[in-house]
Design an enzyme around this catalytic site. Sequence first.
Site, PDB file in Angstrom:
ATOM      1  N   ARG A 161       0.632  -1.336  -0.018  1.00  0.00           N
ATOM      2  CA  ARG A 161      -0.046  -0.064   0.061  1.00  0.00           C
ATOM      3  C   ARG A 161       0.809   1.143  -0.174  1.00  0.00           C
ATOM      4  O   ARG A 161       0.345   2.059  -0.707  1.00  0.00           O
ATOM      5  CB  ARG A 161      -0.870  -0.049   1.258  1.00  0.00           C
ATOM      6  CG  ARG A 161      -2.375  -0.721   1.164  1.00  0.00           C
ATOM      7  CD  ARG A 161      -3.110  -0.344   0.306  1.00  0.00           C
ATOM      8  NE  ARG A 161      -4.338  -1.311   0.007  1.00  0.00           N
ATOM      9  CZ  ARG A 161      -5.488  -0.661  -0.015  1.00  0.00           C
ATOM     10  NH1 ARG A 161      -5.854   0.614   0.155  1.00  0.00           N
ATOM     11  NH2 ARG A 161      -6.673  -1.559  -0.113  1.00  0.00           N
ATOM     12  N   LEU A 167      -6.418   6.867   1.621  1.00  0.00           N
ATOM     13  CA  LEU A 167      -4.928   7.255   1.169  1.00  0.00           C
ATOM     14  C   LEU A 167      -4.236   7.578   2.569  1.00  0.00           C
ATOM     15  O   LEU A 167      -4.534   7.825   3.614  1.00  0.00           O
ATOM     16  CB  LEU A 167      -5.286   8.863   0.787  1.00  0.00           C
ATOM     17  CG  LEU A 167      -6.002   8.446  -0.700  1.00  0.00           C
ATOM     18  CD1 LEU A 167      -6.254  10.015  -1.288  1.00  0.00           C
ATOM     19  CD2 LEU A 167      -5.236   7.716  -1.620  1.00  0.00           C
ATOM     20  N   ASN A 223     -12.809  15.288   0.163  1.00  0.00           N
ATOM     21  CA  ASN A 223     -13.619  14.102  -0.169  1.00  0.00           C
ATOM     22  C   ASN A 223     -15.186  14.320   0.167  1.00  0.00           C
ATOM     23  O   ASN A 223     -15.376  15.285   0.825  1.00  0.00           O
ATOM     24  CB  ASN A 223     -13.116  12.910   0.952  1.00  0.00           C
ATOM     25  CG  ASN A 223     -13.853  11.620   0.428  1.00  0.00           C
ATOM     26  OD1 ASN A 223     -14.488  11.297  -0.634  1.00  0.00           O
ATOM     27  ND2 ASN A 223     -13.539  10.454   1.533  1.00  0.00           N
ATOM     28  N   HIS A 248     -18.720  12.590   1.259  1.00  0.00           N
ATOM     29  CA  HIS A 248     -19.257  11.506   1.803  1.00  0.00           C
ATOM     30  C   HIS A 248     -20.669  11.730   2.010  1.00  0.00           C
ATOM     31  O   HIS A 248     -21.427  12.780   2.532  1.00  0.00           O
ATOM     32  CB  HIS A 248     -18.544  11.384   3.283  1.00  0.00           C
ATOM     33  CG  HIS A 248     -18.959  10.443   3.910  1.00  0.00           C
ATOM     34  ND1 HIS A 248     -18.480   9.188   3.725  1.00  0.00           N
ATOM     35  CD2 HIS A 248     -19.843  10.114   5.133  1.00  0.00           C
ATOM     36  CE1 HIS A 248     -18.903   8.411   4.580  1.00  0.00           C
ATOM     37  NE2 HIS A 248     -19.795   8.628   5.414  1.00  0.00           N
ATOM     38  N   ASP A 261      -7.756  13.664   6.045  1.00  0.00           N
ATOM     39  CA  ASP A 261      -6.486  13.604   6.985  1.00  0.00           C
ATOM     40  C   ASP A 261      -6.397  12.124   7.130  1.00  0.00           C
ATOM     41  O   ASP A 261      -6.758  11.290   6.332  1.00  0.00           O
ATOM     42  CB  ASP A 261      -6.452  14.539   8.171  1.00  0.00           C
ATOM     43  CG  ASP A 261      -7.855  13.757   9.182  1.00  0.00           C
ATOM     44  OD1 ASP A 261      -8.320  12.757   8.658  1.00  0.00           O
ATOM     45  OD2 ASP A 261      -7.927  14.445  10.263  1.00  0.00           O
ATOM     46  N   ALA A 262      -5.439  11.592   8.103  1.00  0.00           N
ATOM     47  CA  ALA A 262      -5.082  10.237   8.047  1.00  0.00           C
ATOM     48  C   ALA A 262      -6.187   9.447   8.768  1.00  0.00           C
ATOM     49  O   ALA A 262      -6.136   8.071   8.671  1.00  0.00           O
ATOM     50  CB  ALA A 262      -3.906  10.188   8.928  1.00  0.00           C
ATOM     51  N   GLY A 263      -7.178  10.171   9.310  1.00  0.00           N
ATOM     52  CA  GLY A 263      -8.346   9.325   9.877  1.00  0.00           C
ATOM     53  C   GLY A 263      -9.402   8.860   8.546  1.00  0.00           C
ATOM     54  O   GLY A 263      -9.150   9.141   7.603  1.00  0.00           O
ATOM     55  N   ASP A 282     -12.808   9.416   7.165  1.00  0.00           N
ATOM     56  CA  ASP A 282     -13.917  10.261   7.145  1.00  0.00           C
ATOM     57  C   ASP A 282     -13.893  11.145   8.329  1.00  0.00           C
ATOM     58  O   ASP A 282     -14.746  11.661   8.844  1.00  0.00           O
ATOM     59  CB  ASP A 282     -15.189   9.651   6.785  1.00  0.00           C
ATOM     60  CG  ASP A 282     -15.162   8.827   5.823  1.00  0.00           C
ATOM     61  OD1 ASP A 282     -14.558   9.084   4.652  1.00  0.00           O
ATOM     62  OD2 ASP A 282     -15.735   7.809   5.732  1.00  0.00           O
TER      63      ASP A 282
HETATM   64  C1  GAR Z   1     -21.040   9.390  -3.679  1.00  0.00           C
HETATM   65  O1  GAR Z   1     -22.276   9.447  -2.688  1.00  0.00           O
HETATM   66  C2  GAR Z   1     -19.651   9.742  -2.536  1.00  0.00           C
HETATM   67  O2  GAR Z   1     -20.100  10.327  -1.417  1.00  0.00           O
HETATM   68  C3  GAR Z   1     -19.706   8.275  -2.211  1.00  0.00           C
HETATM   69  O3  GAR Z   1     -19.772   7.234  -3.414  1.00  0.00           O
HETATM   70  C4  GAR Z   1     -20.594   8.270  -4.216  1.00  0.00           C
HETATM   71  C5  GAR Z   1     -20.145   8.166  -5.413  1.00  0.00           C
HETATM   72  O4  GAR Z   1     -21.203   8.535  -6.459  1.00  0.00           O
HETATM   73  N1  GAR Z   1     -18.305   8.028  -1.421  1.00  0.00           N
HETATM   74  C6  GAR Z   1     -18.386   7.388  -0.401  1.00  0.00           C
HETATM   75  O5  GAR Z   1     -19.100   6.580   0.176  1.00  0.00           O
HETATM   76  C7  GAR Z   1     -16.905   7.392  -0.076  1.00  0.00           C
HETATM   77  N2  GAR Z   1     -17.007   6.851   1.551  1.00  0.00           N
HETATM   78  P1  GAR Z   1     -20.626   8.577  -7.920  1.00  0.00           P
HETATM   79  O6  GAR Z   1     -19.743   7.354  -8.327  1.00  0.00           O
HETATM   80  O7  GAR Z   1     -21.960   8.671  -8.913  1.00  0.00           O
HETATM   81  O8  GAR Z   1     -20.000   9.763  -8.314  1.00  0.00           O
END
Ligand code: GAR
Length: 213
Positions: A74, A102, A116, A118, A150-152, A154
């Site tokens: 990784r 990441l 990001n 979420h 960050d490193a956590g 979400d």
């Molecule tokens: C979005 O809802 C985004 O927040 C989620 O994936 C979807 C992507 O939609 N991401 C996560 O859950 C990351 N933990 P898309 O492929 O239609 O853009």
Amino acid sequence: MPDAPTPSTPSPKNVVVLASGSGTLLQALLDAPDPKPFRVAAAGSDLASCGALDRAVAAGVPTFTCRVADHADRTAWNVALSAAVGAHAPDLVVLAGFMKLLAPAFLRAFDNKVINAHPSLLPAFPGMHAPADALGHGVKLTGCTVFLVDAGVDAGPIVAQRAVPVADDDDVTTLHERIKVVERSLLVDVVTALTAAPYSVHGRKVVLGWPTS
Ligand code: GAR
């Protein structure tokens, strides 16, 4: 007498998008009307193919793939991914449905420049199954969050959030789709704000120089 020079418009900031899914968030950034303070300079994925890469190709945006399986571990993958992203000189890196964590080896290269999206109101329901977890908990209100990575997991400083009510007859698909409608416009507003004016980070507080709506 010569005309007064017209004020020059600053050149748009480079945004590199990383995605693993269908790419509707990426599409919202590609479709944001001009003039805008950013351009999608490239889109990358941890997958050899996905809807997001197809959307980037259709828009004439350069793409790249960086697969974990092609690297020794990784850490090596994080280093290779940061080189692939860095090749496009990003002012901002946007995780738009990117389904890999990441590591510091990546984040150090783009300090406070990785965001990001979420599908929950963090810190509620972090992780990969936020809409299902929100339904399972029986919350009446959920939503979406854009945060600095960050490193956590979400866990980074929150840039902006919007709420979405949960309907009595929602299932995971209907709830996630309604969240994504709001999430797409939130992400465009946040990327616009972060590229239109300087922003600052004070501990967990992100201060924007431009409104998000
Ligand atoms: C979005 O809802 C985004 O927040 C989620 O994936 C979807 C992507 O939609 N991401 C996560 O859950 C990351 N933990 P898309 O492929 O239609 O853009």
